[in-house]
Motif scaffolding. Structure first.
Motif, short mmCIF file in Angstrom:
data_model
loop_
_atom_site.label_atom_id
_atom_site.label_comp_id
_atom_site.label_asym_id
_atom_site.label_seq_id
_atom_site.Cartn_x
_atom_site.Cartn_y
_atom_site.Cartn_z
N SER A 288 0.98 -1.28 0.10
CA SER A 288 0.15 0.06 -0.04
C SER A 288 0.80 1.22 0.07
O SER A 288 0.46 2.30 0.32
CB SER A 288 -0.89 -0.11 1.22
N TRP A 289 1.93 1.25 -0.32
CA TRP A 289 2.95 2.45 -0.11
C TRP A 289 3.33 2.81 -1.65
O TRP A 289 3.37 2.04 -2.74
CB TRP A 289 4.24 2.06 0.43
N PRO A 290 3.44 4.04 -1.85
CA PRO A 290 3.97 4.63 -3.23
C PRO A 290 5.36 3.93 -3.65
O PRO A 290 6.18 3.57 -3.16
CB PRO A 290 4.24 6.17 -3.15
N GLU A 297 8.71 6.72 5.05
CA GLU A 297 7.31 6.80 4.40
C GLU A 297 7.11 5.46 4.10
O GLU A 297 5.73 5.49 3.98
CB GLU A 297 7.98 7.53 2.84
N TRP A 301 2.94 4.32 5.09
CA TRP A 301 1.80 3.95 3.87
C TRP A 301 1.74 2.36 4.11
O TRP A 301 0.71 1.81 3.62
CB TRP A 301 2.08 4.33 2.80
N SER A 306 -4.47 5.18 3.25
CA SER A 306 -4.75 6.45 2.35
C SER A 306 -4.14 6.37 1.02
O SER A 306 -4.78 6.48 0.01
CB SER A 306 -4.62 7.70 3.34
N TRP A 307 -2.90 6.16 0.70
CA TRP A 307 -2.31 6.36 -0.64
C TRP A 307 -2.70 5.55 -1.63
O TRP A 307 -3.14 5.86 -2.68
CB TRP A 307 -0.73 6.23 -0.45
N SER A 311 -5.08 5.94 -4.86
CA SER A 311 -4.74 5.75 -6.38
C SER A 311 -5.58 4.66 -6.90
O SER A 311 -5.84 4.79 -8.05
CB SER A 311 -3.33 4.81 -5.88
N ALA A 389 4.51 12.95 0.81
CA ALA A 389 3.78 12.13 2.01
C ALA A 389 2.65 12.57 2.00
O ALA A 389 1.73 12.22 3.12
CB ALA A 389 4.64 12.04 3.04
N VAL A 391 -1.42 13.57 1.88
CA VAL A 391 -2.73 13.17 1.30
C VAL A 391 -4.01 14.08 1.80
O VAL A 391 -4.01 14.52 3.13
CB VAL A 391 -3.12 11.65 1.91
#
Length: 527
Positions: A288-290, A297, A301, A306-307, A311, A389, A391
């Protein structure tokens, strides 16, 4: 049809006349006696020889689901549950006629081509080849009145609320979403599927028409090979500990059904025209992370979804609008429509993979504190926060999710979580755990908003709180599940203790203990 008379006796003759002239009709021919059928999951019927469809359907999107009665004892196995269905938008005063085709186990257009030819389902955006004609006068419909089951208008609000985003989104956008996700019958324009439809990740070109190689009907042998491959994949998923189970008794029934479909017995379903695969936007709550996230970071996530939720929302927007930008306030409607569709496919079509997808949706929304504007467990101090970072809080989106979830629960039977026939092992525990985390995030968001004196967002947070209270009341009154028993601090202590012991309830962490090792492991950086 005694229920029809009961319902009609509650309205005046003038009201009945107006409903007859304004509402839609679904005429169904040749459905075998003893079949199960329901519309919108509100009332289920066992048909007799007199049954010919439904009357007084309000304009809008509806779901018709059925299980045709078997004609032999050998085919009777695997027939429990409603496993075939189609979505359709009914216009005001429209008369839709369908006939049951035993070879494909489908409700098809009266003039549909015989099964076994080129597949009639595609991802094409073109309109149906066989438009609905004016096939019945009001006088003829009145002559069929005693053979038509009435739409349960007294339960219409339940269906409308459970599909509020599907009903309210632009109709063309809804067509594009359904075409991309389910596929549309080229001849009738219905969006049909079944319980054994495979589920595939959606690519952004899923909206494009299929090539002829993908559009043809699979042979019986090819279907058998695909079924075997699907069973192998399911075994792999179960081996990883994923909670993928059939709804009610369908697990064993579908195993038998797959045997029957490979030719060892004769049954009138799925023989010639398999349902097109259900294509859903890619979502992996364990990742679930970028892209390229490292250190703190990545850790943040991994816990805060949320990220990934943002997406996923953007992917759903592209499915229904392409490169067009949606109007402000409507940019998150598509993801809520997908959430509603996953629930309907899980509960009424009994697609087990859609159950897992719906559960992942609940996971995302309940574990997205940044989207609520709440401080997260691993959130950076504001002095060190970066744009990457960040949102943008959207408490209205989470409030819409909570309202949809509450409406979905109102469509479930009251013994859904307690009856041995419908209870899914571990589902209630995971659901209540997710909702407990959501409650904590809502409380944190309210506190953060009050501390920051954000007067512009007061109304949004009031709606959020109202949506949570409605959901909590529904869970308590309908299922006897108490969401307010623990204080927020108790929830956090229990979850922190579970994480420390390696059995965390932060969604994904329990699985990530095994799956996120080596270069994928989250890293906590001390400043």
């Amino acid at each position: 049809m005694s229920e029809s008379k009961t319902l009609q006796s509650k309205i005046t003759s003038e009201q009945a006349r107006r409903l007859f002239e304004r509402n839609a009709f679904l005429i169904i021919n040749d459905l075998p006696r003893g079949s199960q059928i329901t519309i919108d999951g509100l009332e289920a019927y066992i048909t007799d020889t007199e049954f010919q469809g439904f009357k007084l359907l309000p304009a809008g999107w509806h779901l018709v689901a059925w299980t045709a009665a078997s004609t032999s004892a050998a085919a009777a196995v695997g027939q429990e549950g409603l496993r075939c269905a189609f979505f359709r938008y009914f216009d005001t005063a429209q008369v839709v006629v369908r006939r049951y085709d035993a070879a494909s186990d489908r409700l098809v257009h009266p003039e549909a081509s015989p099964p076994g030819r080129a597949s009639r389902s595609s991802r094409s955006k073109d309109g149906p080849k066989l438009p609905e004609g004016t096939v019945a006068s009001l006088d003829h419909l009145r002559s069929l009145d005693h053979k038509l089951a009435p739409y349960p208008l007294h339960k219409l609000a339940d269906w409308t609320l459970a599909t509020q985003n599907l009903q309210s989104v632009d109709r063309n956008e809804a067509h594009e979403l359904l075409t991309a996700i389910i596929g549309r019958d080229d001849e009738s324009g219905d969006y049909w599927t079944d319980a054994l439809a495979s589920v595939e990740p959606m690519e952004l070109d899923a909206m494009m028409p299929q090539s002829s190689a993908h559009g043809r009907a699979l042979s019986r042998q090819e279907r058998g090979d695909k079924a075997q491959a699907a069973e192998i994949e399911l075994d792999k998923i179960l081996a990883r500990g994923r909670q993928v189970r059939q709804f009610g008794k369908q697990q064993e029934d579908n195993k038998r059904a797959s045997i029957l479909r490979n030719g060892e017995a004769s049954m009138p379903s799925f023989a010639d025209e398999p349902a097109p695969p259900v294509r859903l936007p890619v979502m992996d709550v364990r990742r679930s992370w970028p892209p390229g996230a490292t250190g703190q970071e990545l850790t943040r996530w991994c816990v805060d979804k949320s990220w990934l939720l943002i997406s996923l929302a953007q992917s759903c927007q592209k499915v229904c609008s392409g490169n067009r930008k949606l109007a402000p306030g409507q940019d998150f409607d598509p993801i809520l429509v997908v959430f509603e569709l996953s629930f309907l496919l899980f509960v009424f079509v009994q697609n087990s993979v859609c159950m897992s997808y719906w559960n992942d949706f609940v996971t995302l929304f309940c574990n997205a504190p940044a989207l609520l504007g709440a401080p997260g467990d691993f959130e950076e101090h504001p002095a060190y926060a970066t744009d990457a970072a960040h949102v943008q809080p959207r408490p209205s989106l989470v409030a819409s999710f909570l309202r949809s979830l509450c409406a979905q629960f109102n469509l479930l039977p009251e013994d859904f979580f307690s009856s041995p026939e419908s209870r899914i092992e571990g589902m209630q525990e995971q659901l209540t755990s997710n909702l407990a985390k959501c409650r904590t995030n809502v409380a944190r968001a309210l506190a953060a908003s009050a501390a920051a004196e954000q007067e512009n967002n007061t109304i949004e947070y009031e709606k959020l709180l109202s949506a949570w209270r409605a959901l909590s009341n529904t869970m308590r009154s309908r299922f006897g599940i108490e969401l307010e028993r623990e204080l927020d601090e108790e929830v956090e202590v229990r979850q922190a203790s579970a994480i420390a012991q390696g059995r965390g309830n932060h969604v994904g962490l329990d699985e990530d203990i095994e799956l996120e090792k080596g270069e994928d492991a989250p890293v906590v950086v001390e400043l």
